[in-house]
Design an enzyme around this catalytic site. Sequence first.
Site, PDB file in Angstrom:
ATOM      1  N   ASP A 268      26.321  24.447  74.937  1.00  0.00           N
ATOM      2  CA  ASP A 268      27.007  23.917  73.713  1.00  0.00           C
ATOM      3  C   ASP A 268      27.818  22.907  73.720  1.00  0.00           C
ATOM      4  O   ASP A 268      28.996  22.849  73.590  1.00  0.00           O
ATOM      5  CB  ASP A 268      27.655  24.924  72.831  1.00  0.00           C
ATOM      6  CG  ASP A 268      27.700  24.903  71.351  1.00  0.00           C
ATOM      7  OD1 ASP A 268      27.440  23.747  70.848  1.00  0.00           O
ATOM      8  OD2 ASP A 268      28.163  25.911  70.684  1.00  0.00           O
TER       9      ASP A 268
ATOM     10  N   TYR B  31      45.138  -1.554  54.134  1.00  0.00           N
ATOM     11  CA  TYR B  31      44.113  -1.696  54.817  1.00  0.00           C
ATOM     12  C   TYR B  31      42.811  -1.020  54.525  1.00  0.00           C
ATOM     13  O   TYR B  31      43.030  -0.060  53.675  1.00  0.00           O
ATOM     14  CB  TYR B  31      44.368  -1.456  56.165  1.00  0.00           C
ATOM     15  CG  TYR B  31      43.655  -2.083  57.527  1.00  0.00           C
ATOM     16  CD1 TYR B  31      44.155  -3.490  57.377  1.00  0.00           C
ATOM     17  CD2 TYR B  31      42.510  -1.735  58.155  1.00  0.00           C
ATOM     18  CE1 TYR B  31      43.313  -4.520  58.455  1.00  0.00           C
ATOM     19  CE2 TYR B  31      41.838  -2.524  59.042  1.00  0.00           C
ATOM     20  CZ  TYR B  31      42.455  -3.734  59.059  1.00  0.00           C
ATOM     21  OH  TYR B  31      41.622  -4.644  60.056  1.00  0.00           O
ATOM     22  N   GLU B  32      41.728  -1.791  54.569  1.00  0.00           N
ATOM     23  CA  GLU B  32      40.343  -0.925  54.166  1.00  0.00           C
ATOM     24  C   GLU B  32      39.550  -0.737  55.445  1.00  0.00           C
ATOM     25  O   GLU B  32      39.310  -1.462  56.241  1.00  0.00           O
ATOM     26  CB  GLU B  32      39.516  -1.883  53.189  1.00  0.00           C
ATOM     27  CG  GLU B  32      39.894  -1.554  51.650  1.00  0.00           C
ATOM     28  CD  GLU B  32      41.200  -1.924  51.156  1.00  0.00           C
ATOM     29  OE1 GLU B  32      41.981  -2.829  51.831  1.00  0.00           O
ATOM     30  OE2 GLU B  32      41.556  -1.435  50.058  1.00  0.00           O
ATOM     31  N   TYR B  33      38.891   0.347  55.245  1.00  0.00           N
ATOM     32  CA  TYR B  33      37.702   0.738  56.178  1.00  0.00           C
ATOM     33  C   TYR B  33      36.361   0.880  55.381  1.00  0.00           C
ATOM     34  O   TYR B  33      36.458   1.865  54.455  1.00  0.00           O
ATOM     35  CB  TYR B  33      38.056   1.722  57.151  1.00  0.00           C
ATOM     36  CG  TYR B  33      39.375   1.653  57.978  1.00  0.00           C
ATOM     37  CD1 TYR B  33      39.001   1.101  59.316  1.00  0.00           C
ATOM     38  CD2 TYR B  33      40.577   2.019  57.443  1.00  0.00           C
ATOM     39  CE1 TYR B  33      40.100   0.671  60.206  1.00  0.00           C
ATOM     40  CE2 TYR B  33      41.471   1.927  58.527  1.00  0.00           C
ATOM     41  CZ  TYR B  33      41.519   1.086  59.621  1.00  0.00           C
ATOM     42  OH  TYR B  33      42.411   0.935  60.582  1.00  0.00           O
TER      43      TYR B  33
ATOM     44  N   ASP C 271      46.752  11.666  59.285  1.00  0.00           N
ATOM     45  CA  ASP C 271      48.035  11.077  58.504  1.00  0.00           C
ATOM     46  C   ASP C 271      47.919  11.276  56.912  1.00  0.00           C
ATOM     47  O   ASP C 271      48.745  11.326  56.255  1.00  0.00           O
ATOM     48  CB  ASP C 271      48.827   9.991  58.925  1.00  0.00           C
ATOM     49  CG  ASP C 271      49.289  10.007  60.437  1.00  0.00           C
ATOM     50  OD1 ASP C 271      48.920  11.231  61.007  1.00  0.00           O
ATOM     51  OD2 ASP C 271      49.757   9.105  61.277  1.00  0.00           O
TER      52      ASP C 271
ATOM     53  N   ASP D 162      44.692   7.479  60.448  1.00  0.00           N
ATOM     54  CA  ASP D 162      44.731   7.322  59.010  1.00  0.00           C
ATOM     55  C   ASP D 162      43.936   8.480  58.487  1.00  0.00           C
ATOM     56  O   ASP D 162      43.911   8.786  57.242  1.00  0.00           O
ATOM     57  CB  ASP D 162      43.922   5.876  58.692  1.00  0.00           C
ATOM     58  CG  ASP D 162      44.600   4.888  58.775  1.00  0.00           C
ATOM     59  OD1 ASP D 162      45.969   5.034  59.039  1.00  0.00           O
ATOM     60  OD2 ASP D 162      44.245   3.595  58.848  1.00  0.00           O
TER      61      ASP D 162
ATOM     62  N   HIS E   5      47.347  -5.362  67.264  1.00  0.00           N
ATOM     63  CA  HIS E   5      47.417  -3.852  67.199  1.00  0.00           C
ATOM     64  C   HIS E   5      45.817  -3.540  67.653  1.00  0.00           C
ATOM     65  O   HIS E   5      44.985  -4.185  67.414  1.00  0.00           O
ATOM     66  CB  HIS E   5      47.556  -3.336  65.589  1.00  0.00           C
ATOM     67  CG  HIS E   5      46.798  -3.984  64.555  1.00  0.00           C
ATOM     68  ND1 HIS E   5      47.204  -5.475  64.188  1.00  0.00           N
ATOM     69  CD2 HIS E   5      45.762  -3.500  63.994  1.00  0.00           C
ATOM     70  CE1 HIS E   5      46.254  -5.645  63.401  1.00  0.00           C
ATOM     71  NE2 HIS E   5      45.234  -4.652  62.946  1.00  0.00           N
TER      72      HIS E   5
ATOM     73  N   GLY F 101      38.816  11.271  53.240  1.00  0.00           N
ATOM     74  CA  GLY F 101      38.454  11.787  51.830  1.00  0.00           C
ATOM     75  C   GLY F 101      39.466  11.529  50.847  1.00  0.00           C
ATOM     76  O   GLY F 101      38.936  10.853  49.879  1.00  0.00           O
TER      77      GLY F 101
ATOM     78  N   ALA G  61      49.300   4.595  63.293  1.00  0.00           N
ATOM     79  CA  ALA G  61      48.956   5.280  62.357  1.00  0.00           C
ATOM     80  C   ALA G  61      47.699   6.145  62.750  1.00  0.00           C
ATOM     81  O   ALA G  61      46.857   5.388  63.652  1.00  0.00           O
ATOM     82  CB  ALA G  61      48.564   4.331  61.178  1.00  0.00           C
TER      83      ALA G  61
ATOM     84  N   HIS H 147      42.673  -0.945  66.905  1.00  0.00           N
ATOM     85  CA  HIS H 147      41.882   0.137  66.296  1.00  0.00           C
ATOM     86  C   HIS H 147      41.212   1.065  67.104  1.00  0.00           C
ATOM     87  O   HIS H 147      40.095   0.290  67.499  1.00  0.00           O
ATOM     88  CB  HIS H 147      41.099  -0.525  65.247  1.00  0.00           C
ATOM     89  CG  HIS H 147      41.664  -1.362  64.103  1.00  0.00           C
ATOM     90  ND1 HIS H 147      42.203  -0.847  62.727  1.00  0.00           N
ATOM     91  CD2 HIS H 147      42.320  -2.553  64.297  1.00  0.00           C
ATOM     92  CE1 HIS H 147      42.841  -1.670  62.220  1.00  0.00           C
ATOM     93  NE2 HIS H 147      42.776  -2.780  63.024  1.00  0.00           N
TER      94      HIS H 147
END
Lengths: 686, 686
Positions: free
Chosen positions: B612, B407-409, B326, B323, B459, B330, B321, B461
């Site tokens: 830059d 899942y939460e972030y 996909d 996140d 997995h 926001g 994923a 992250h």
Amino acid sequence: MPASNTLPARVEQVINMKVERVLHPFSPLTVDEITQSAALIKNEHPGVELNFKCITLREPEKEVMKEWLKAEEGSKPQIDRKAFAVYYIIRTPDVFETVINLTTEAVESKTKLGAGFHSCADGEEILEMERVCLADEGVQAEIAKLQLPEDTIIVADPWIYGSDGIDDERKQWQCYLYSRPKDNADSNHYANPIPISPVVDVATRKVIRIDRLPTGIDDTVGEIQPHKPILNEYTPEHQKLRTDLKPLNIIQPEGVSFRFSDNGEELEWQKWKFRVGFNHREGMVIYNVSYDGRDVFYRLSLSDMAIPYADPRKPYHRKQAFDLGDAGAGAMANNLKLGCDCLGTIAYLSFPIADDKGEPIVMENCICVHEQDAGIQFKHMNYRTGNSIVARMRELILQSIITVANYEYIFAFIFNTAGELSYEVKATGILSTAPLDPEIKECPNFGTIVHPGVLAAHHQHIFSLRIDPAIDGFGNKVIYEEAKAMDRDDPFNPFGTGYYITETKVESEGGFLESPENNRVFKIQNPKHRNPVNNKPVGFKIQAPPFQKLLAAPDSFHFKRAEFADKAVYVTKYQDWEYFAAGQYTNQSRGGHGIREWIKRETKFDTEEGDDVVVWVQFGINHIPRIEDFPVMPVETLRVHLKPVNFFDKNPALDLPPSQQSVNKSVLLNVEGNGCQKAQSGACCQ
Amino acid sequence: MPASNTLPARVEQVINMKVERVLHPFSPLTVDEITQSAALIKNEHPGVELNFKCITLREPEKEVMKEWLKAEEGSKPQIDRKAFAVYYIIRTPDVFETVINLTTEAVESKTKLGAGFHSCADGEEILEMERVCLADEGVQAEIAKLQLPEDTIIVADPWIYGSDGIDDERKQWQCYLYSRPKDNADSNHYANPIPISPVVDVATRKVIRIDRLPTGIDDTVGEIQPHKPILNEYTPEHQKLRTDLKPLNIIQPEGVSFRFSDNGEELEWQKWKFRVGFNHREGMVIYNVSYDGRDVFYRLSLSDMAIPYADPRKPYHRKQAFDLGDAGAGAMANNLKLGCDCLGTIAYLSFPIADDKGEPIVMENCICVHEQDAGIQFKHMNYRTGNSIVARMRELILQSIITVANYEYIFAFIFNTAGELSYEVKATGILSTAPLDPEIKECPNFGTIVHPGVLAAHHQHIFSLRIDPAIDGFGNKVIYEEAKAMDRDDPFNPFGTGYYITETKVESEGGFLESPENNRVFKIQNPKHRNPVNNKPVGFKIQAPPFQKLLAAPDSFHFKRAEFADKAVYVTKYQDWEYFAAGQYTNQSRGGHGIREWIKRETKFDTEEGDDVVVWVQFGINHIPRIEDFPVMPVETLRVHLKPVNFFDKNPALDLPPSQQSVNKSVLLNVEGNGCQKAQSGACCQ
């Protein structure tokens, strides 16, 4: 070193410590026991004055303690109280270590240490070295050449001498000199280092050499030039203080969630239970840690730390401190002050140690205990119902802060509500500085210019945390796991996306490196206890930040002495009183008596039944000074985490009460007044 | 995905957003602008229904913004407001991206994307996929074979399909099925995964395939067996909650130390000043960060994250994923609740985004802003006088929490009182699980059994933080420093103790690894501005935890798609709208449109004048699940620190008011009542 802490404590406090109770075998020596020990030792040396370096609890042998812990209350076997002491015959190089049986009132052993063994500093010795140094006529003659402005005086910081094999058999001090205004005793003298460095012999109390410091970018030594001090103060009266930081208070309306027992030496909090000890050398020691009645650790302490410096020039090439072995995290502990060092509802613990005369002094408020909110412990929101569950993490913190001359370390054992235990080090205080010719504008590659005419050399801080585990009981093993990509040709991995875990057993004593590129994770497991759901051995994993190992060459004294600083993890077979990774006597040591020696035993471990393993976790920072670290440095924080892995059968924090506004009483900030119309008032999720 | 957040917001809130003001060029699109954009786009497609994926601010070109920022108030050049939108013609594979000029009310560009380009999910699409999946007769026939107990229902979690090159051109969803009790909508269905996995075609809204999941330790697929659910709930009503955790409140009697302006989009706190933005994809964006009037960063945001799974078996081999790309940080942001997600005095910000119909919805309380005490900032105790100075660190936290299905972030930008800025990620929520035959008691090496019959696969992250710097103004360079032992044969290093710093310039676009064994430290510097004291270029250093890089094989789709996940740091030359390290369109992507492609430009940097540069910092964890991570996991925390290095001329926290009890109002715990006579009352150090 905190002279203020080494003043004899007030009598009523000493009396206050005389508690009539049955002492736990791990109870630190009481005031009476310290007095009794000193008396027994003095009897051994009639007519001479002794300089005591430590009088501390001689902990019982582990096998004895295992029996004691197993036995029912009331039928506990009696264990003699014992003391371990180190002392000099004053003004001689003769140093002794002794074991005192306080129960039988007998000196069990007394050994005069051989040449090359030196004990640690003490507050009085340091102040005496400073006096000797500044009173020396030769030193005064050199100082005169500085043509210092009136009302400027010289401060001497005696520094641990270190080793280089050149005329360093006797115990000596290397004094670094600085200037400060006469009228400001709290001036930051480290902003004005002086290129004169006297060496004082401890036994004779005489200046035996006056080293001149190189002040260029090479190792040449020039003439002493007149010194024009430029001040760089850290105290608030010299700052234009910001006025827009609003107060923040932590209120615990129903008090704290922890409970003391056994004279404050036993603590219970959120299913954790453990004992707190304190000694001259290690400071805080944590014993018999259990969670919800299950054993986790037998003994935890900071074993030692090494701080080698990068500057290769004489006499800086000897600059490597072992702040625990050379000074003592207990002896140097700050007297913590309410409302300064912690927020919230705070408990303070005080413990007695021995001073240089062998008299008990109380280290007041040397440990503070409090709780802290640590943010969200877990959260999940069900997107179908919109319902969310949040619980907040709480931490219990045992904090001790030490001052070793210029530098401060903030140490903490931190327990949390998810069955995790952490050890935290915060480094702060003032950089150890060296003089530099003011016309030099470019930093040499071994240090940073932090003030005009002032160099702060690079240095490493390498710590060794000693973990004596009892994961679900005695008999543990150590393994490490790594994650590896599956073979690209493996038919089980046709798309090349698979990876797997390998396990490597630590079969015998040795040292090991971390390997973040392989996600190497060290675990301490109990091979006899399996998780009921997934059949994995119950265990705790170690999460420590990777660090650069000691940079000094393997044949250097720095390397030989910092016996733990070349590996991330050492594993040894438990030996009674084997606490100190760089050896019992680090001051001017030459190595050969610490962990690098011990692992030569190559003891094989029983990884089937479990064995009596001790795990030494190293961590640290290579401090390349920034100018932002002067005149006092913002904390640099390191944390080692010990986290359960398949020790429980589900998230142990699951029974935390959900986070609710009715309890938390947060306040909504209405920002309309600031022209913001976006703040929405939030109702609580519960 | 939080359906609750994608329901049309209440009208008065939408009206509430209609603020008459001159918009800053970085102000997120307003409700009116979203409505206007949708209308202009719909005019382009008469008679067909559109499925909007995003309508978001098209930020001005950087060169234009530089002029605007330079210009005096009042004489600012006018910059047209623009929107960027992506949408489908519903029930077709036709996806378009367009740029709308809101000032001239014109469609500036409209492009139909080619085959193989797919846009992200949206809440409505996900709920529709679930409906289609569960309504399918073939799926129902398979479910019947499970012989589920009465009052058990099936839940479908649509999962991003991923890529494997096999019939994956069209946009599809892989649905994973679970069971739960009918009467508990908040049951943790992840404890009861089902071996049936339907695939739904988005355009036709039809189940096109029903995959069967392997349930052994190999890739064979057996007959569907009757399923006997075993519950493992995380909600409090299913726990015996602990009752001994006392409340802890954070009180700010004089309010907060920060100040909002410009409709809440501009924040000032402790010499920091910056703008806050919010969009569908990145969530929080921080612009124009300055400290004490000096520029530091132009733009900061989380660019993307990749979560590849270790299980190589079909269909899990496609499980990776992105996140942000996909789903959108926001669009998935939680509505934060007072007293649940933060303690203290909290301000909430809300921003509008577009829903699938192109209508504005307000993401209420999607960012919370508050202050936090962060322990001691610095301390020093003068051992000669016993006087100590302590100041406490304060942090300003901008927090946003996202829910992506299971899942939460928890994301946070954290500013502190020592001129340091951090980005923090806390991972929590529920593991994505797979069914396992209950008789299997040993974990396969690619996952952990976290519940009877439930496997949680390993997995990774891997996050990418995008840093667009302006260290003391535009024109920066990137270097890295390493610490090296001095040559043992160097006559300057006779004792083998010396070490030094090397510096390597990043001369052109590329990717780089961390190297903790060499103490490698990446720094962003302004080569034209030198520190007045030590003449070093002013800069900020990056402290990020080392991590294991993507384990998938270089020829795998996982690797090709996660274009940032193989290096610790990427440096590119700034290009307008080059925000997303894995490309603009990550859903079912095949790579070739992200950072690994961009660095092939090999653009040379001007390291003398500054250039830059954009710095992409990767960090992450390889999550080898513990049973303690189920049914909901305790947070795992990662922090990236950006710290000034020779940017100031001394410790910037020096002007913090000293920590005093008169302000902090800590409470002394008298532990006598608990049998402890050791607590001493402490007077404050001030």
